[in-house]
Design a protein around this motif. Sequence first.
Motif, short mmCIF file in Angstrom:
data_model
loop_
_atom_site.label_atom_id
_atom_site.label_comp_id
_atom_site.label_asym_id
_atom_site.label_seq_id
_atom_site.Cartn_x
_atom_site.Cartn_y
_atom_site.Cartn_z
N LEU A 16 0.85 -1.18 0.00
CA LEU A 16 0.00 0.00 0.00
C LEU A 16 0.89 1.24 0.00
O LEU A 16 1.73 1.39 0.90
CB LEU A 16 -0.91 -0.01 1.23
CG LEU A 16 -1.90 1.13 1.37
CD1 LEU A 16 -2.92 1.10 0.22
CD2 LEU A 16 -2.61 1.05 2.71
N PHE A 17 0.73 2.08 -1.01
CA PHE A 17 1.47 3.33 -1.10
C PHE A 17 0.53 4.44 -0.62
O PHE A 17 -0.62 4.51 -1.07
CB PHE A 17 1.84 3.63 -2.56
CG PHE A 17 2.82 2.68 -3.18
CD1 PHE A 17 4.07 3.12 -3.57
CD2 PHE A 17 2.49 1.35 -3.41
CE1 PHE A 17 4.98 2.25 -4.19
CE2 PHE A 17 3.37 0.48 -4.03
CZ PHE A 17 4.63 0.93 -4.40
N VAL A 18 1.01 5.29 0.29
CA VAL A 18 0.21 6.43 0.75
C VAL A 18 1.07 7.70 0.67
O VAL A 18 2.29 7.63 0.67
CB VAL A 18 -0.33 6.24 2.19
CG1 VAL A 18 -1.39 5.15 2.23
CG2 VAL A 18 0.76 5.95 3.18
N GLU A 19 0.38 8.83 0.63
CA GLU A 19 1.08 10.11 0.46
C GLU A 19 1.96 10.47 1.64
O GLU A 19 3.05 11.01 1.46
CB GLU A 19 0.06 11.23 0.25
CG GLU A 19 -0.77 11.08 -1.00
CD GLU A 19 -1.86 12.11 -1.07
OE1 GLU A 19 -1.74 13.02 -1.92
OE2 GLU A 19 -2.82 12.02 -0.29
N LYS A 20 1.48 10.20 2.84
CA LYS A 20 2.21 10.59 4.05
C LYS A 20 2.31 9.40 4.99
O LYS A 20 1.36 8.61 5.11
CB LYS A 20 1.50 11.74 4.76
CG LYS A 20 1.43 13.00 3.95
CD LYS A 20 0.65 14.06 4.67
CE LYS A 20 0.47 15.27 3.77
NZ LYS A 20 -0.52 16.19 4.29
N ARG A 21 3.42 9.31 5.67
CA ARG A 21 3.64 8.23 6.63
C ARG A 21 2.54 8.22 7.69
O ARG A 21 2.18 9.26 8.25
CB ARG A 21 5.00 8.42 7.29
CG ARG A 21 5.40 7.31 8.20
CD ARG A 21 6.78 7.53 8.72
NE ARG A 21 7.16 6.41 9.57
CZ ARG A 21 8.38 6.15 9.91
NH1 ARG A 21 9.37 6.92 9.50
NH2 ARG A 21 8.64 5.12 10.68
N GLU A 22 1.99 7.05 7.92
CA GLU A 22 0.95 6.81 8.92
C GLU A 22 -0.37 7.54 8.65
O GLU A 22 -1.21 7.66 9.54
CB GLU A 22 1.44 7.19 10.33
CG GLU A 22 2.66 6.42 10.80
CD GLU A 22 2.42 4.92 10.97
OE1 GLU A 22 1.32 4.52 11.38
OE2 GLU A 22 3.34 4.15 10.66
N ASP A 23 -0.57 8.03 7.42
CA ASP A 23 -1.83 8.71 7.09
C ASP A 23 -2.65 7.81 6.16
O ASP A 23 -2.43 7.78 4.95
CB ASP A 23 -1.56 10.05 6.42
CG ASP A 23 -2.84 10.81 6.11
OD1 ASP A 23 -3.95 10.32 6.46
OD2 ASP A 23 -2.75 11.90 5.51
N PHE A 24 -3.60 7.09 6.76
CA PHE A 24 -4.46 6.18 6.01
C PHE A 24 -5.88 6.75 5.90
O PHE A 24 -6.82 6.02 5.62
CB PHE A 24 -4.49 4.81 6.68
CG PHE A 24 -3.12 4.22 6.86
CD1 PHE A 24 -2.44 3.68 5.79
CD2 PHE A 24 -2.49 4.25 8.09
CE1 PHE A 24 -1.17 3.15 5.93
CE2 PHE A 24 -1.21 3.73 8.26
CZ PHE A 24 -0.55 3.17 7.17
N SER A 25 -6.02 8.06 6.11
CA SER A 25 -7.34 8.70 6.13
C SER A 25 -8.08 8.59 4.80
O SER A 25 -9.31 8.59 4.80
CB SER A 25 -7.21 10.16 6.55
OG SER A 25 -6.39 10.87 5.62
N ARG A 26 -7.37 8.48 3.69
CA ARG A 26 -8.04 8.40 2.38
C ARG A 26 -8.19 6.96 1.89
O ARG A 26 -8.72 6.74 0.81
CB ARG A 26 -7.28 9.25 1.36
CG ARG A 26 -7.34 10.75 1.70
CD ARG A 26 -6.61 11.59 0.72
NE ARG A 26 -7.23 11.56 -0.61
CZ ARG A 26 -6.68 12.08 -1.69
NH1 ARG A 26 -5.51 12.67 -1.64
NH2 ARG A 26 -7.30 12.00 -2.85
N VAL A 27 -7.73 6.01 2.69
CA VAL A 27 -7.84 4.59 2.31
C VAL A 27 -9.18 4.08 2.85
O VAL A 27 -9.46 4.23 4.04
CB VAL A 27 -6.68 3.76 2.89
CG1 VAL A 27 -6.80 2.31 2.48
CG2 VAL A 27 -5.33 4.35 2.46
N PRO A 28 -10.02 3.47 2.01
CA PRO A 28 -11.33 2.98 2.47
C PRO A 28 -11.18 1.95 3.60
O PRO A 28 -10.27 1.11 3.58
CB PRO A 28 -11.93 2.32 1.22
CG PRO A 28 -11.20 2.93 0.07
CD PRO A 28 -9.83 3.25 0.57
N ALA A 29 -12.09 2.03 4.57
CA ALA A 29 -12.05 1.14 5.74
C ALA A 29 -12.07 -0.35 5.35
O ALA A 29 -11.30 -1.14 5.93
CB ALA A 29 -13.19 1.47 6.69
N PRO A 30 -12.91 -0.77 4.38
CA PRO A 30 -12.89 -2.19 4.01
C PRO A 30 -11.52 -2.65 3.47
O PRO A 30 -11.09 -3.77 3.73
CB PRO A 30 -13.96 -2.31 2.93
CG PRO A 30 -14.87 -1.15 3.17
CD PRO A 30 -13.99 -0.06 3.70
#
Length: 92
Positions: A16-30
């Motif tokens: 999983l690639f995300v914009e900021k470290r430890e920021d999963f706010s835009r990743v869907p919960a499921p």
Amino acid sequence: MLCAVYKSRKKAETYLFVEKREDFSRVPAPLMAAFGRPELVLMTKLDPAKPLGLAEVGKVMEALTMQGFYLQVPPPPENLLEEHKARQKKGV
């Protein structure tokens, strides 16, 4: 573009690639539930001139900008039996 890359403990070879470290706010919960607890693999600067292992850098950058994450899944396993059967039908 800087991003954080996490591996899944539940799904082999899934990242999983995300914009900021430890920021999963835009990743869907499921998706997060299926992915499991993320394990940080690396922080990297995405550069179109430097290829990634399996993913295309441009697609990763676009997904990060548009949806805030990119999910890399492993390629489907080869079905050698089906490939053999297909070759037999063709007479190869």
